[in-house]
Structures are given as C-alpha cells and as structure tokens.
Design a protein around this motif. Sequence first.
Motif, PDB file in Angstrom:
ATOM      1  N   HIS A  24       0.834  -1.212   0.000  1.00 22.14           N
ATOM      2  CA  HIS A  24       0.000   0.000   0.000  1.00 22.14           C
ATOM      3  C   HIS A  24       0.867   1.259   0.000  1.00 22.14           C
ATOM      4  N   CYS A  25       1.912   1.276   0.860  1.00 23.74           N
ATOM      5  CA  CYS A  25       2.741   2.485   1.007  1.00 23.74           C
ATOM      6  C   CYS A  25       3.601   2.767  -0.217  1.00 23.74           C
ATOM      7  N   THR A  26       3.848   1.769  -1.051  1.00 18.27           N
ATOM      8  CA  THR A  26       4.634   2.007  -2.272  1.00 18.27           C
ATOM      9  C   THR A  26       3.740   2.296  -3.470  1.00 18.27           C
ATOM     10  N   GLY A  27       2.434   2.313  -3.256  1.00 23.19           N
ATOM     11  CA  GLY A  27       1.512   2.551  -4.362  1.00 23.19           C
ATOM     12  C   GLY A  27       1.437   4.012  -4.777  1.00 23.19           C
ATOM     13  N   ARG A  28       1.015   4.244  -6.019  1.00 23.79           N
ATOM     14  CA  ARG A  28       0.942   5.599  -6.573  1.00 23.79           C
ATOM     15  C   ARG A  28      -0.090   6.458  -5.857  1.00 23.79           C
ATOM     16  N   LYS A  29      -1.273   5.904  -5.583  1.00 29.21           N
ATOM     17  CA  LYS A  29      -2.328   6.691  -4.932  1.00 29.21           C
ATOM     18  C   LYS A  29      -1.908   7.124  -3.533  1.00 29.21           C
ATOM     19  N   HIS A  30      -1.269   6.218  -2.773  1.00 36.12           N
ATOM     20  CA  HIS A  30      -0.818   6.569  -1.424  1.00 36.12           C
ATOM     21  C   HIS A  30       0.232   7.675  -1.482  1.00 36.12           C
ATOM     22  N   LYS A  31       1.203   7.554  -2.394  1.00 32.71           N
ATOM     23  CA  LYS A  31       2.247   8.585  -2.509  1.00 32.71           C
ATOM     24  C   LYS A  31       1.647   9.926  -2.899  1.00 32.71           C
ATOM     25  N   ASP A  32       0.665   9.934  -3.797  1.00 30.87           N
ATOM     26  CA  ASP A  32      -0.003  11.184  -4.171  1.00 30.87           C
ATOM     27  C   ASP A  32      -0.742  11.790  -2.984  1.00 30.87           C
ATOM     28  N   ASN A  33      -1.388  10.944  -2.171  1.00 34.04           N
ATOM     29  CA  ASN A  33      -2.103  11.438  -0.992  1.00 34.04           C
ATOM     30  C   ASN A  33      -1.148  12.031   0.047  1.00 34.04           C
ATOM     31  N   VAL A  34       0.007  11.393   0.234  1.00 34.45           N
ATOM     32  CA  VAL A  34       1.000  11.907   1.178  1.00 34.45           C
ATOM     33  C   VAL A  34       1.524  13.259   0.687  1.00 34.45           C
ATOM     34  N   LYS A  35       1.834  13.353  -0.607  1.00 33.08           N
ATOM     35  CA  LYS A  35       2.324  14.612  -1.187  1.00 33.08           C
ATOM     36  C   LYS A  35       1.278  15.719  -1.033  1.00 33.08           C
ATOM     37  N   PHE A  36       0.022  15.418  -1.311  1.00 32.64           N
ATOM     38  CA  PHE A  36      -1.048  16.403  -1.188  1.00 32.64           C
ATOM     39  C   PHE A  36      -1.216  16.849   0.272  1.00 32.64           C
ATOM     40  N   TYR A  37      -1.127  15.915   1.215  1.00 32.15           N
ATOM     41  CA  TYR A  37      -1.279  16.242   2.632  1.00 32.15           C
ATOM     42  C   TYR A  37      -0.222  17.251   3.078  1.00 32.15           C
ATOM     43  N   TYR A  38       1.059  16.980   2.752  1.00 35.51           N
ATOM     44  CA  TYR A  38       2.123  17.881   3.198  1.00 35.51           C
ATOM     45  C   TYR A  38       2.124  19.194   2.411  1.00 35.51           C
ATOM     46  N   GLN A  39       1.704  19.167   1.179  1.00 32.57           N
ATOM     47  CA  GLN A  39       1.599  20.398   0.407  1.00 32.57           C
ATOM     48  C   GLN A  39       0.529  21.303   1.014  1.00 32.57           C
ATOM     49  N   LYS A  40      -0.584  20.715   1.384  1.00 32.70           N
ATOM     50  CA  LYS A  40      -1.657  21.482   2.030  1.00 32.70           C
ATOM     51  C   LYS A  40      -1.182  22.037   3.368  1.00 32.70           C
ATOM     52  N   TRP A  41      -0.444  21.243   4.125  1.00 27.05           N
ATOM     53  CA  TRP A  41       0.079  21.686   5.418  1.00 27.05           C
ATOM     54  C   TRP A  41       1.027  22.876   5.248  1.00 27.05           C
ATOM     55  N   MET A  42       1.913  22.816   4.232  1.00 24.83           N
ATOM     56  CA  MET A  42       2.849  23.921   3.974  1.00 24.83           C
ATOM     57  C   MET A  42       2.099  25.189   3.579  1.00 24.83           C
ATOM     58  N   GLU A  43       1.051  25.053   2.768  1.00 21.86           N
ATOM     59  CA  GLU A  43       0.267  26.222   2.373  1.00 21.86           C
ATOM     60  C   GLU A  43      -0.413  26.856   3.582  1.00 21.86           C
ATOM     61  N   GLU A  44      -0.919  26.033   4.501  1.00 24.55           N
ATOM     62  CA  GLU A  44      -1.535  26.564   5.721  1.00 24.55           C
ATOM     63  C   GLU A  44      -0.517  27.302   6.574  1.00 24.55           C
ATOM     64  N   GLN A  45       0.693  26.764   6.696  1.00 24.09           N
ATOM     65  CA  GLN A  45       1.738  27.424   7.487  1.00 24.09           C
ATOM     66  C   GLN A  45       2.120  28.760   6.861  1.00 24.09           C
ATOM     67  N   ALA A  46       2.250  28.788   5.549  1.00 23.96           N
ATOM     68  CA  ALA A  46       2.595  30.037   4.863  1.00 23.96           C
ATOM     69  C   ALA A  46       1.484  31.067   5.042  1.00 23.96           C
TER      70      ALA A  46
END
Length: 146
Positions: A24-46
């Motif tokens: 599951h953790c090496t799958g494309r959908k999971h990696k996209d979800n992780v990237k989206f989560y941290y991108q959203k977090w960075m935007e909130e911090q900014a």
Amino acid sequence: MPKYYCDYCDTYLTHDSPSVRKTHCTGRKHKDNVKFYYQKWMEEQAQNLIDATTAAFKAGKIAQNPFAVPKPNVAIPPPPIQLPPRPGMIPGMPGGPPPMMMPGGPMAPPMMGMRPPPMMPMGMPMGMRPPPHAMMNAPPPQLQQK
C-alpha cells in the motif's frame, strides 16, 4: 484480526500484515495522498505567517520598509578622479599588462581549441619574411621533378 487504517488515504486495509502495508505504502495513490497532505500543510503554514505579518503591520509593530538602510548624517565624499588609461593598457585594469602587439595593432586572445597565429622571429627585418610553409607550421612543399 484488526485492520490497518491509513490516515493519508482515509481508508482501511483489508489485512494488517507487513506485506500488505508495504504494498500500500509504495503505491501511486498513497504517494499522491502523502504529497497532497504535506503540500496542504505547507500552504496553511505560509498563510498563517502571512496573516500574522499583516496583523503586526496593521498594528504598527513593523516599519514601512524594515529592510531600508537608514541614511547617515555624514557627507559622502566624492568618488575618486579616474584618469584615462595610458596607451597600450587595458581599460579598467590599472597597471595591467598591455595586449599583444602586432604590426596591425592589438590582437585578441585565441579562442579555445584554436592555434594562435604564427609570430615573426625577433630581429628579422620586415622585408625578409620566412617562406609561407614556415608561417603555417607545415612541412615545406615537395618540389616536383620533370
């Protein structure tokens, strides 16, 4: 048997085994979800930082231009007088070496991979020139016999 819940994907895995988690953790959908989560977090911090800075500016806690350099109260001396370059000297390089002089004037340095032009031997009068093959660094031409 307990199920594994992935916070990034907001889903339960069918089995709680290391191989299923790894797949599951090496799958494309999971990696996209992780990237989206941290991108959203960075935007909130900014955005939080921008909001805090804007509020501090409106409250008068930050100057108009915090990076402006205050002007000194002393007079600035005039720039030093620049003398014109001496003949044969490279402008902008005081005391620098003169360019190579040829009978036609200064010569530009050779480009990478190019052979510099042949030089006249020192002390040879202008009327006496070496044969052309000597100037080209080539062997002398072979004379044809009849």
